[in-house]
Design a protein around this motif. Structure first.
Motif: not given
Length: 400
Positions: A261-266
């Motif tokens: 969840l630290d990255l983009d939701p995609s």
């Protein structure tokens, strides 16, 4: 030494304080071992703990999940067209759905009396005395009447039973398999919720109705099209479809959500895997089949058509894990990493005091006892100052 003195020494020693003493040992072999162990410990924490296991994140491994499945397709059996009502159980399901691939049908069964199958233990007979009237035989097909009768149009005899006649083992007719089932499709809709992080994800994008009507799953181009051909599922599970048509099978559909969840939701997308779950090497328990009946009336009498169905059963199993940066696990694991570096010094101290020559001298230099009575005029051999710490250099006093 008496008990009183032992207790006194223990009491006095219990309040001793031990402080580390920095001692510089100019030994290249020991220095190499120290740096190698230190490098391995630091590499383990940086690469495995923090990068691979993401120990700086707070994680959740038990998400909430919902599953909806639906199958589509038509098949031609003789002159009859069959659709989902005929071959899918249930036609719309949850985490389990199955499709009939082959059937064995026993038609026009009705309640009556007929001969038991000869393979049932104790069913073969020559006289009525061999058939004792009793309650329903759990190993057979019905309740014995106490009579010994010819086995249908054969010369031998078996015990008569009250049941649905004719019995399945004698009258069942095998239908050809539904080879068209290889192109049947199953739609697997999955929604997953991580309550700790308040994140809700689905394997289908919203407002994609027209897209879903013409797509099938592709792990590169169509990751949000959870529509799978049965032929594709069998291929991914490494099962020949011709074998499925013969015996049926249970195949697990595994949906794995691993979300950073630290990255983009995609980047939080489902991964699919398929594996056969029934034991294919054991002929007694391999495959998948079940029975059901269709009832009807004729001239006031009740009849049924018994169907033994062989098919493919899909069990959808969802796993999920999500992680997000949190200061608490970051601090805990950093402290653990720094503390673990002390293992290097402990190991080298053990080698120094156990295996290296002159270890008695090292031991004397390593451990000092300081009391209130110790003279303040005690002189050490050589001392050097480094960042406020006193180092004892043994290079001039001990031959290494």
């Amino acid at each position: 030494m008496g008990l009183k003195e032992l207790i006194k020494d223990f009491y006095v020693g219990f309040w001793d304080y031990e402080t580390p003493k920095i001692m510089v040992v100019k030994n290249q072999t020991l220095g190499i071992i120290y740096r190698i162990v230190q490098f391995l410990v630091i590499t383990y924490f940086i690469w495995y703990v923090f990068i691979s296991q993401k120990a700086y994140q707070e994680s959740e491994t038990r998400p909430e999940s919902s599953i909806y499945t639906k199958m589509k397709g038509v098949a031609l059996v003789g002159d009859t067209v069959q659709d989902v009502v005929e071959y899918v159980r249930p036609s719309e399901g949850g985490d389990v759905i199955s499709s009939i691939l082959r059937r064995e049908i026993t038609i026009e069964q009705r309640q009556g009396v007929c001969a038991e199958h000869y393979s049932v233990p104790g069913a073969n007979c020559t006289t009525d005395s061999d058939c004792i009237e009793e309650d329903a035989d759990m190993d057979g097909n019905g309740k014995r009447t106490g009579r010994c009768v010819p086995y249908y149009n054969h010369t031998f005899k078996t015990c008569e039973i009250k049941t649905w006649c004719p019995i399945e083992e004698f009258a069942a007719v095998r239908e050809p398999p539904l080879e068209e089932a290889i192109n049947f499709t199953v739609y697997i809709k999955n929604t997953i919720h991580f309550p700790k992080f308040r994140v809700l994800k689905g394997n289908v994008k919203p407002n994609q109705k027209r897209y879903l009507e013409r797509c099938t799953y592709n792990e590169v181009k169509d990751i949000y099209c959870p529509i799978f051909r049965l032929g594709y599922i069998a291929e991914q599970a490494r099962v020949k479809f011709s074998e499925l048509l013969e015996t049926g099978a249970v195949i697990g559909v595994f949906i794995n959500w691993k979300c950073d969840l630290d990255l983009d939701p995609s980047e939080c997308i489902p991964k699919y895997a398929f594996r056969r779950l029934d034991i294919r090497k054991d002929p007694l328990i391999r495959g998948y089949n079940y029975r059901f009946a269709k009832f009807y009336s004729r001239n006031g009498s009740e009849f049924r058509t018994l169907i033994k169905a062989y098919g493919i059963r899909l069990d959808v199993i969802v796993h999920g894990e999500a992680g997000k940066f949190s200061i608490i696990p970051t601090i805990i694991n950093m402290v653990t990493a720094l503390t673990s570096v002390g293992i290097c010094s402990f190991l080298c101290d053990w080698i120094l005091l156990t295996f290296i020559d002159k270890n008695e001298v090292y031991s004397e230099k390593k451990f000092d006892e300081v009391t209130n009575e110790t003279s303040h005029n005690t002189v050490t051999e050589v001392t050097t100052m480094s960042q406020g710490s006193t180092h004892t250099d043994l290079s001039d006093s001990v031959a290494l």
